[in-house]
Design an enzyme around this catalytic site. Structure first.
Site, mmCIF file in Angstrom:
data_model
loop_
_atom_site.group_PDB
_atom_site.id
_atom_site.type_symbol
_atom_site.label_atom_id
_atom_site.label_comp_id
_atom_site.label_asym_id
_atom_site.label_seq_id
_atom_site.Cartn_x
_atom_site.Cartn_y
_atom_site.Cartn_z
ATOM 1 C CB SER A 100 -9.310 0.854 0.101
ATOM 2 O OG SER A 100 -8.694 1.372 -0.996
ATOM 3 C CG ASP A 160 -2.342 0.444 1.023
ATOM 4 O OD1 ASP A 160 -2.227 1.889 1.131
ATOM 5 O OD2 ASP A 160 -3.150 0.014 0.737
ATOM 6 C CG HIS A 181 -5.115 3.960 1.128
ATOM 7 N ND1 HIS A 181 -4.696 2.703 0.505
ATOM 8 C CD2 HIS A 181 -6.655 4.110 0.552
ATOM 9 C CE1 HIS A 181 -5.803 1.969 0.051
ATOM 10 N NE2 HIS A 181 -6.818 2.809 -0.063
#
Length: 540
Positions: A463, A68, A294
């Site tokens: 996600s 990621d 994220h």
């Protein structure tokens, strides 16, 4: 076109600039709850711990690689569950374990200190333009090898700039309205915080300035949008200013790369080669800390330390997170060779599960990614991929990485996950879908999870559905280590709870059976998956 979905869908998550914005009355852990037991269409995780695992101890610790934007491994809810390469001596500048990566104590960063990046279609335009733009004879051009692909790249480039510049204009309009409203209500009430109830209690007078009246009409309805529920006017100003800055930067970076005709323009000093040039694995550095939330958010969903009285609980209770950084932020497309090397790194260093919460519509070096997925498949490693947030049918518009190899064979170790919501709409309005291409759905909206600097956010997107599935896979493997990856996958898919409901197909107003949007037709359930795992293990 609605500005918010247009921007955020391409970002693979629907973050409100780090603001924690849970829906009113929604439990922070709704995604872990059970539909039948608790009334929320979660993944049945808490029910599994309560009824199946209460008196059991896990047999094995499972490593989950989070490929990621990086992970904040000092976060209070993550610091005790982060993988450590015990074969490395920290900070000695040597590759002690001879794996090709120096001082990789907590994973690896394949982008190094690269300053900026862009989407794949811009990189492809720069790579191919010398072969096509100089040819003025349309007849000769049409006969050139790769011309059909070049046309798709051109179309994608045009769409990229059109959408982003439309977004810039829309954001300017939104910011102007919010600024006008904020100034009016601050002057009227003397308060710095202006909420929805205040707008309703003190409507703009009919004889007010025309611009003020227009701003009120334009934005009153927006205050009821779920993704910004409960966010004050002044907080909205901050959110939209951040979005505007991000869109402006996105366009500026792409313009700069094109002007310099160089895809490595922002990474040249890192000695990182062009995306289509593979100069080996050991590029980048060992600093896998992130610039956005994220990767940290994905890690928290899988493995935030359970029952520690801090923040929130992850899905799995005996797991280690391996951070691998392959993009700068979630707004930048990953590079295929980085994806391939990240998968190989994860497999070689003991990961049993790889979480991939990213994707793109162009994959020029897909053969490299395919080889890495095949390598993971051979080694028995499960790969869990987010479906994406463009509200499109992946059966007709694939998002890479895909389970289908270039030779049309199908990877048996790659699961694609769509996102569901916490309310009666069930399927998330942004989620990609596909009867053949999406394997299961999992909760993805309003997920409360970890963020950088010890913070927490409430966020939405496919996600965040993928790491729920990764967490369930880790949970199964930690309690039933004798199962192989195919059996783990089977348990997850068999657990998918079918919903005999008609839902709105994402990206349209068409009503369809929820079961038609994925291969299994259901939402994953940890409780059921553990029961299946127990049955399989008992027969071994």
């Amino acid at each position: 076109m609605n500005i918010i979905p247009t921007i955020i869908l391409s970002f693979f998550c629907l973050s409100a600039s780090g603001q924690a914005v849970p829906s009113e009355g929604l439990p922070k852990n709704w995604h872990l709850l059970d539909w039948q037991e608790d009334g929320f269409p979660g993944a049945g995780v808490e029910k599994a711990y309560k009824l199946l695992l209460n008196d059991k101890k896990p047999s094995r610790q499972v490593i989950v690689a989070i490929i990621d934007s990086g992970v904040d491994y000092d976060h209070p809810d993550l610091k005790n569950v982060v993988w450590e390469n015990k074969k490395e001596i920290a900070g000695n500048g040597l590759d002690d374990d001879k794996n090709g990566y120096t001082d990789d104590l907590h994973g690896w960063n394949f982008v190094g200190n690269t300053e900026a990046g862009t989407v794949e279609v811009i990189r492809e335009y720069i790579r191919l333009r010398k072969n096509f733009e100089t040819e003025k004879d349309s007849a000769i051009l049409a006969k050139k090898e790769g011309y059909a692909y070049w046309k798709k790249v051109l179309e994608g480039k045009v769409q990229f700039f059109e959408e982003n510049r439309e977004n810039q204009k829309s954001l300017e309009s939104t910011l102007r309205d919010y600024k006008i409203l904020f100034d009016f209500y601050k002057n009227k009430t003397g308060k710095d915080s202006v909420d929805y109830q205040m707008l309703l209690a003190f409507p703009v007078p009919a004889d007010a300035d025309t611009l003020l009246q227009a701003s009120y009409r334009n934005r009153l309805e927006a205050f009821s949008q779920p993704w910004l529920a409960g966010v004050s006017l002044n907080e909205r100003l901050t959110i939209f200013q951040d979005l505007a800055a991000r869109v402006s930067k996105t366009v500026s970076i792409a313009d700069s790369m094109i002007a310099h005709n160089d895809v490595t323009y922002f990474s040249a000093k890192e000695k990182i080669t062009a995306p289509d040039v593979d100069s080996g694995k050991a590029y980048g550095n060992n600093i896998s800390l992130p610039r956005d939330d994220h990767g940290t958010a994905c890690a928290g969903i899988v493995a935030a330390q359970r029952n520690n009285g801090v923040g929130m609980d992850g899905v799995a209770d005996n797991v280690l997170i391996m951070p691998i950084r392959i993009f700068i932020t979630a707004q930048v497309d990953e590079i295929d060779k980085d994806v391939a090397h990240a998968i190989e790194y994860a497999v070689d260093n003991g990961a049993r599960i790889i979480n991939i919460s990213f994707g793109k519509y162009f994959s020029p070096q897909k053969n490299q990614v395919d080889k890495a997925v095949q390598y993971a498949e051979k080694k028995g490693v499960l790969i869990v991929c987010a479906a994406g947030n463009e509200a499109s049918n992946m059966d007709s518009i694939p998002m890479f990485p895909t389970a289908k190899y270039l030779d049309n064979k199908i990877a048996t170790n790659l699961i694609k996950v769509g996102a569901t919501s916490s309310d009666s709409s069930l399927v998330a309005y942004y989620s990609n879908y596909g009867k053949k291409s999406i394997d299961v759905f999992a909760p993805g909206s309003d997920i409360y999870t970890t963020a950088r600097d010890g913070k927490y956010i409430t966020d939405s997107g496919a996600s965040f559905a993928a790491p729920i599935v990764s967490g369930i896979a880790a949970l199964l493997w930690s309690y039933y280590p004798s199962l192989n990856y195919k059996e783990i996958r089977s348990c997850i898919e068999r657990s998918a709870t079918p919903a005999s409901l008609t839902v709105t197909k994402p990206g349209s107003e068409e009503r369809v059976p929820f079961s038609s949007l994925s291969r299994t037709g259901g939402i994953v359930n940890a409780y059921k998956a553990l029961n299946f795992a127990k049955e399989i293990a008992a027969k071994k």
